[in-house]
Write a protein that holds these residues in place. Structure first.
Motif, short mmCIF file in Angstrom:
data_model
loop_
_atom_site.label_atom_id
_atom_site.label_comp_id
_atom_site.label_asym_id
_atom_site.label_seq_id
_atom_site.Cartn_x
_atom_site.Cartn_y
_atom_site.Cartn_z
N ILE A 26 40.91 75.22 106.18
CA ILE A 26 39.90 74.36 106.80
C ILE A 26 40.24 72.88 106.60
O ILE A 26 39.95 72.05 107.45
N GLY A 27 40.87 72.56 105.48
CA GLY A 27 41.22 71.17 105.19
C GLY A 27 42.14 70.55 106.22
O GLY A 27 42.14 69.33 106.41
N ILE A 28 42.93 71.39 106.90
CA ILE A 28 43.85 70.88 107.92
C ILE A 28 43.08 70.22 109.06
O ILE A 28 43.58 69.30 109.72
N LEU A 29 41.87 70.69 109.33
CA LEU A 29 41.06 70.11 110.40
C LEU A 29 40.60 68.70 110.07
O LEU A 29 40.30 67.90 110.98
N ILE A 30 40.53 68.37 108.77
CA ILE A 30 40.05 67.05 108.35
C ILE A 30 41.17 66.00 108.42
O ILE A 30 40.92 64.83 108.68
N ILE A 31 42.41 66.43 108.20
CA ILE A 31 43.53 65.49 108.07
C ILE A 31 43.76 64.62 109.32
O ILE A 31 43.90 63.41 109.19
N LEU A 42 34.44 57.03 101.91
CA LEU A 42 35.01 58.26 101.34
C LEU A 42 36.53 58.26 101.44
O LEU A 42 37.23 58.64 100.49
N THR A 43 37.05 57.78 102.58
CA THR A 43 38.51 57.71 102.76
C THR A 43 39.13 56.72 101.79
O THR A 43 40.19 56.98 101.22
N LEU A 44 38.47 55.57 101.61
CA LEU A 44 38.98 54.56 100.69
C LEU A 44 38.98 55.06 99.25
O LEU A 44 39.92 54.80 98.49
#
Length: 224
Positions: A26-31, A42-44
């Motif tokens: 599922i993490g691949i969808l976030i990248i 959150l990204t920072l």
């Protein structure tokens, strides 16, 4: 239908196919969104964590030939942390609680380090088998002990991660199953205990992913 308590960790309990393993990807969808969306807080925060890890792993690996070598350990930390946290949500399969995944991560890493070390730094690898200052009569025994401790490294990495994930989840499951038979006062106490355990499991998720990646980094530094 669950045959026993440990069936809750079986990916084929509810399906004839191992569809629960899809949670790992599922993490691949976030990248992809990180490359074109405006960086959020959150990204920072995540980028700062990555930079801190890069500095620590760079020290552990050593400055010689360290360019890009920390990326594999940061990626390892990220995937383990993501799957550990994902397993804390209800009805989501915890893939890191299975030796299938943890040993798949640990064994190729250790094997690649060993192959690289014995081919390129053979004398250095032989020197690691006998600690400095060992008496001559104890050298054969130390070689056997060091060899065994080296061989079981991927197993200890895999078992440490999966056992810690199973232990917390199992304790929460056992306590949760006693809820229906409790009185209202005890039920309130149980909810507080479950929340505290959930916080503890969140900390364990971070610590275990960090320990796994740091130990992998230390093992790689020994072969240089």
């Amino acid at each position: 239908m669950m045959a026993n308590l440990f069936s809750s960790f079986d990916p084929t309990t509810n399906f004839s196919l191992s569809l629960n393993w899809l949670s790992t990807f599922i993490g691949i969808l976030i990248i992809p969104s990180l490359y074109w969306l405006i960086p959020s807080r959150l990204t920072l925060i995540w980028m700062n964590i990555i930079l801190i890890l890069h500095k620590e792993f760079k020290i552990l690996v050593g400055n010689i030939n360290s360019k890009g070598s920390t990326l594999i350990f940061i990626s390892l930390f990220s995937i383990i942390l993501f799957n550990n946290f994902l397993g804390l949500f209800p009805y989501i399969f915890t893939s890191t609680s299975h030796m299938t995944l943890t040993l798949t991560l640990a064994l190729p890493l250790w094997l690649s380090f060993m192959v690289y070390g014995w081919i390129n730094n053979t004398i250095h690898m032989f020197a690691h088998l006998v600690p400095q200052g060992t008496p001559g009569i104890l050298m054969p025994f130390m070689v056997c002990i060091e060899s065994i401790s080296n061989i079981i490294r991927p197993g200890t990495l895999a078992i440490r991660l999966s056992a810690n994930m199973i232990a917390g989840h199992l304790l929460m499951t056992l306590l949760g199953n006693t809820g229906p038979s409790m009185s209202l006062i005890l039920l309130n106490f149980l909810l507080i205990v479950q929340i505290l355990l959930l916080v503890l499991e969140s900390a364990v998720s971070i610590i275990q992913s960090y320990v796994f990646s740091v130990l992998s980094t230390l093992y790689s530094s020994e072969v240089n």
